[in-house]
Design a protein around this motif. Sequence first.
Motif, PDB file in Angstrom:
ATOM      1  N   HIS A 278       0.335   0.717  -6.366  1.00 44.12           N
ATOM      2  CA  HIS A 278       0.027   1.975  -5.630  1.00 44.12           C
ATOM      3  C   HIS A 278       1.464   1.480  -4.443  1.00 44.12           C
ATOM      4  N   GLY A 279       1.400   2.006  -4.040  1.00 44.64           N
ATOM      5  CA  GLY A 279       2.531   1.483  -2.643  1.00 44.64           C
ATOM      6  C   GLY A 279       1.913   0.635  -1.703  1.00 44.64           C
ATOM      7  N   ASN A 280       1.214   1.016  -0.786  1.00 44.75           N
ATOM      8  CA  ASN A 280       0.021   0.363  -0.903  1.00 44.75           C
ATOM      9  C   ASN A 280      -0.660  -0.814  -0.949  1.00 44.75           C
ATOM     10  N   HIS A 281      -0.862  -1.072  -2.228  1.00 44.86           N
ATOM     11  CA  HIS A 281      -1.578  -2.296  -2.211  1.00 44.86           C
ATOM     12  C   HIS A 281      -0.049  -3.459  -2.321  1.00 44.86           C
ATOM     13  N   LEU A 282       0.898  -3.302  -2.381  1.00 43.78           N
ATOM     14  CA  LEU A 282       2.050  -3.768  -3.341  1.00 43.78           C
ATOM     15  C   LEU A 282       2.877  -4.263  -2.053  1.00 43.78           C
ATOM     16  N   LYS A 283       2.800  -4.267  -0.811  1.00 45.82           N
ATOM     17  CA  LYS A 283       3.023  -4.361   0.261  1.00 45.82           C
ATOM     18  C   LYS A 283       2.069  -5.109   0.861  1.00 45.82           C
ATOM     19  N   GLU A 284       0.974  -5.034   0.556  1.00 43.38           N
ATOM     20  CA  GLU A 284      -0.405  -5.929   1.440  1.00 43.38           C
ATOM     21  C   GLU A 284      -0.089  -7.081   0.193  1.00 43.38           C
ATOM     22  N   TRP A 285       0.093  -6.813  -1.173  1.00 40.98           N
ATOM     23  CA  TRP A 285       0.238  -8.348  -1.437  1.00 40.98           C
ATOM     24  C   TRP A 285       1.935  -9.057  -1.707  1.00 40.98           C
ATOM     25  N   LEU A 286       2.713  -8.156  -1.446  1.00 38.59           N
ATOM     26  CA  LEU A 286       3.698  -9.283  -0.717  1.00 38.59           C
ATOM     27  C   LEU A 286       3.695  -9.660   0.398  1.00 38.59           C
ATOM     28  N   LYS A 287       2.997  -9.390   1.576  1.00 42.09           N
ATOM     29  CA  LYS A 287       3.423 -10.394   3.358  1.00 42.09           C
ATOM     30  C   LYS A 287       2.419 -11.351   2.541  1.00 42.09           C
ATOM     31  N   SER A 288       1.574 -11.567   1.507  1.00 38.97           N
ATOM     32  CA  SER A 288       0.901 -12.732   2.071  1.00 38.97           C
ATOM     33  C   SER A 288       0.876 -13.719   0.923  1.00 38.97           C
ATOM     34  N   ILE A 289       1.940 -12.995  -0.795  1.00 41.27           N
ATOM     35  CA  ILE A 289       2.344 -13.952  -1.888  1.00 41.27           C
ATOM     36  C   ILE A 289       3.702 -13.589  -1.967  1.00 41.27           C
ATOM     37  N   GLY A 290       4.338 -12.928  -1.942  1.00 41.75           N
ATOM     38  CA  GLY A 290       6.124 -12.675  -1.493  1.00 41.75           C
ATOM     39  C   GLY A 290       6.332 -13.213  -2.833  1.00 41.75           C
ATOM     40  N   SER A 291       5.949 -12.865  -3.724  1.00 41.08           N
ATOM     41  CA  SER A 291       6.320 -12.908  -5.154  1.00 41.08           C
ATOM     42  C   SER A 291       5.404 -11.658  -5.913  1.00 41.08           C
ATOM     43  N   CYS A 292       6.159 -10.615  -6.880  1.00 44.07           N
ATOM     44  CA  CYS A 292       6.586  -9.938  -7.615  1.00 44.07           C
ATOM     45  C   CYS A 292       4.374 -10.623  -8.733  1.00 44.07           C
ATOM     46  N   PRO A 293       3.534  -9.571  -8.410  1.00 42.67           N
ATOM     47  CA  PRO A 293       2.139 -10.125  -9.339  1.00 42.67           C
ATOM     48  C   PRO A 293       2.131 -10.032 -10.429  1.00 42.67           C
ATOM     49  N   LYS A 294       3.416  -9.200 -11.095  1.00 42.82           N
ATOM     50  CA  LYS A 294       3.530  -9.866 -12.846  1.00 42.82           C
ATOM     51  C   LYS A 294       4.683 -10.536 -13.208  1.00 42.82           C
ATOM     52  N   CYS A 295       5.839 -10.773 -13.252  1.00 41.15           N
ATOM     53  CA  CYS A 295       7.367 -11.624 -13.281  1.00 41.15           C
ATOM     54  C   CYS A 295       7.425 -12.887 -12.510  1.00 41.15           C
ATOM     55  N   LYS A 296       6.290 -12.943 -10.971  1.00 37.56           N
ATOM     56  CA  LYS A 296       6.214 -13.798 -10.173  1.00 37.56           C
ATOM     57  C   LYS A 296       7.649 -13.896  -9.289  1.00 37.56           C
ATOM     58  N   GLN A 297       8.878 -13.128  -9.144  1.00 40.89           N
ATOM     59  CA  GLN A 297       9.974 -13.358  -8.702  1.00 40.89           C
ATOM     60  C   GLN A 297      10.241 -13.072  -7.055  1.00 40.89           C
ATOM     61  N   PRO A 298      10.572 -13.853  -6.747  1.00 44.78           N
ATOM     62  CA  PRO A 298      10.749 -13.631  -5.692  1.00 44.78           C
ATOM     63  C   PRO A 298      10.570 -12.001  -5.050  1.00 44.78           C
ATOM     64  N   LEU A 299      10.038 -11.844  -3.783  1.00 45.53           N
ATOM     65  CA  LEU A 299      10.148 -10.404  -3.980  1.00 45.53           C
ATOM     66  C   LEU A 299      10.460  -9.532  -2.263  1.00 45.53           C
ATOM     67  N   LEU A 300      10.895  -8.836  -1.632  1.00 49.71           N
ATOM     68  CA  LEU A 300      10.530  -8.410  -0.577  1.00 49.71           C
ATOM     69  C   LEU A 300      11.024  -7.041  -0.071  1.00 49.71           C
ATOM     70  N   GLU A 301      10.005  -6.416   0.875  1.00 50.68           N
ATOM     71  CA  GLU A 301       9.591  -5.338   0.681  1.00 50.68           C
ATOM     72  C   GLU A 301      10.584  -4.084   1.293  1.00 50.68           C
ATOM     73  N   LYS A 302      11.968  -4.532   1.504  1.00 45.03           N
ATOM     74  CA  LYS A 302      12.858  -3.666   1.478  1.00 45.03           C
ATOM     75  C   LYS A 302      13.795  -3.559   0.101  1.00 45.03           C
ATOM     76  N   ASP A 303      12.910  -4.712  -0.961  1.00 50.06           N
ATOM     77  CA  ASP A 303      14.042  -4.636  -1.701  1.00 50.06           C
ATOM     78  C   ASP A 303      13.379  -3.389  -3.119  1.00 50.06           C
ATOM     79  N   LEU A 304      12.010  -2.943  -2.468  1.00 46.76           N
ATOM     80  CA  LEU A 304      11.044  -2.447  -3.559  1.00 46.76           C
ATOM     81  C   LEU A 304      11.589  -1.005  -4.026  1.00 46.76           C
ATOM     82  N   ILE A 305      11.080  -0.735  -5.645  1.00 41.96           N
ATOM     83  CA  ILE A 305      12.292   0.850  -5.640  1.00 41.96           C
ATOM     84  C   ILE A 305      10.552   2.233  -6.158  1.00 41.96           C
ATOM     85  N   ILE A 306      10.753   2.596  -5.482  1.00 44.66           N
ATOM     86  CA  ILE A 306      10.206   3.863  -4.896  1.00 44.66           C
ATOM     87  C   ILE A 306      10.069   4.593  -6.276  1.00 44.66           C
TER      88      ILE A 306
END
Length: 232
Positions: free
Chosen positions: A203-231
Amino acid sequence: MPDFSEQQSLESKIIKILRITNEPLSAHALSDIYNFSYTKVKKILKGLASDGVVYALEASRGTFYFIPDKYFKRDKDMLESERKLPFIWYEDLSSKELETRKEKILSTISKIKKDYQKKDLGASEYFQLIQEKNEELMIINQIIEDRISKKTKKCYYCHEIIDAENSVCSHCKKEMPVCSVCKRRIYDGAEVLACPNCGAMAHGNHLKEWLKSIGSCPKCKQPLLEKDLIIR
């Protein structure tokens, strides 16, 4: 012209407060404690009192309002009443009672139209009555739709209506995707974003909040920024 939805909202809040406190309250008390407009509260209370939804108790310190027992019992007289009832009252009705009330309104609308055609009603009175009944019908239909929507969802892939309890769509046979953050199923209509590395959806809002505090994908754990997310 007063905002109908705002009026209904304040009316609902007042009734909820009176039900929870279960004791007489004055318009001043309601407006002061809950930061409501005194003028609006007073007007609504007078209207509810005239409709018999609340009782007005005259005392030396002013007028106090409380919920009568029959409000809780939702007796047959109120269900078949011609008057419009407060929004919160409809929320308490069972689905069967809502349908009964809806049939009553539709029957009344039909009668109003016939009376107008026979010139038993003037144009002004006709349009006022029709508006009141349509507003009540709108409230009931919305509650019915809300209840149905809680039981059904739309498939993320084919957009057909499915039972919310099923993880697999009965139409396209695909399994609903799961949010990689909250672990709940994703349905049509939700904002969905995905990791560009592993494709994990959320869910978009869930992933955005996750990245603000964790900074990596919840599944593959690779570093991830909000601007790089795919819609999706």
